[in-house]
Scaffold this motif. Structure first.
Motif, PDB file in Angstrom:
ATOM      1  N   TYR A  75     -10.985   0.150  -5.953  1.00 36.33           N
ATOM      2  CA  TYR A  75      -9.873   0.654  -5.145  1.00 36.33           C
ATOM      3  C   TYR A  75      -9.663  -0.235  -3.912  1.00 36.33           C
ATOM      4  N   VAL A  76     -10.733  -0.550  -3.208  1.00 37.97           N
ATOM      5  CA  VAL A  76     -10.627  -1.384  -1.995  1.00 37.97           C
ATOM      6  C   VAL A  76     -10.122  -2.774  -2.356  1.00 37.97           C
ATOM      7  N   MET A  77     -10.595  -3.322  -3.465  1.00 34.20           N
ATOM      8  CA  MET A  77     -10.112  -4.643  -3.889  1.00 34.20           C
ATOM      9  C   MET A  77      -8.610  -4.608  -4.156  1.00 34.20           C
ATOM     10  N   ALA A  78      -8.142  -3.547  -4.804  1.00 32.45           N
ATOM     11  CA  ALA A  78      -6.709  -3.404  -5.084  1.00 32.45           C
ATOM     12  C   ALA A  78      -5.910  -3.250  -3.807  1.00 32.45           C
ATOM     13  N   MET A  79      -6.403  -2.422  -2.879  1.00 34.20           N
ATOM     14  CA  MET A  79      -5.706  -2.215  -1.609  1.00 34.20           C
ATOM     15  C   MET A  79      -5.697  -3.496  -0.779  1.00 34.20           C
ATOM     16  N   ASP A  80      -6.793  -4.227  -0.797  1.00 33.55           N
ATOM     17  CA  ASP A  80      -6.880  -5.492  -0.069  1.00 33.55           C
ATOM     18  C   ASP A  80      -5.860  -6.477  -0.625  1.00 33.55           C
ATOM     19  N   LYS A  81      -5.773  -6.546  -1.942  1.00 36.01           N
ATOM     20  CA  LYS A  81      -4.806  -7.429  -2.594  1.00 36.01           C
ATOM     21  C   LYS A  81      -3.376  -7.014  -2.256  1.00 36.01           C
ATOM     22  N   ASN A  82      -3.093  -5.705  -2.318  1.00 42.91           N
ATOM     23  CA  ASN A  82      -1.743  -5.208  -2.009  1.00 42.91           C
ATOM     24  C   ASN A  82      -1.340  -5.517  -0.581  1.00 42.91           C
TER      25      ASN A  82
END
Length: 86
Positions: A75-82
């Motif tokens: 989740y954090v990786m996805a949010m960081d990417k977004n």
């Protein structure tokens, strides 16, 4: 941030903020650590601090299916990417 960096930071949050020592990344947070909705709200705030952004309502809703630390890392990786795109 790399996956390993995020995982280390998340584990540190669990140890520091939730007083859960040596959490396992694939343990069900609710079953094993009695993680509840108040804990989830606190965790989302910690994620916002980690990322340096305020999550949107939809981003917070997306976190409702999280069950493990592995899920949190993804989740954090996805949010960081977004948020790097913005």
């Amino acid at each position: 941030m790399t996956k390993d960096e995020i995982e280390k930071k998340i584990i540190h949050i669990f140890e520091d903020q939730f007083e859960i020592q040596d959490p396992k990344t694939d343990d069900d947070l609710r079953e094993v650590y009695e993680f509840d909705s108040i804990d989830a709200i606190e965790l989302l705030r910690e994620i916002e601090l980690l990322l340096g952004v305020q999550l949107t309502r939809d981003e917070k809703k997306a976190a409702m299916d999280i069950r493990t630390i592995d899920d949190i890392v993804k989740y954090v990786m996805a949010m960081d990417k977004n948020h790097c795109k913005n």
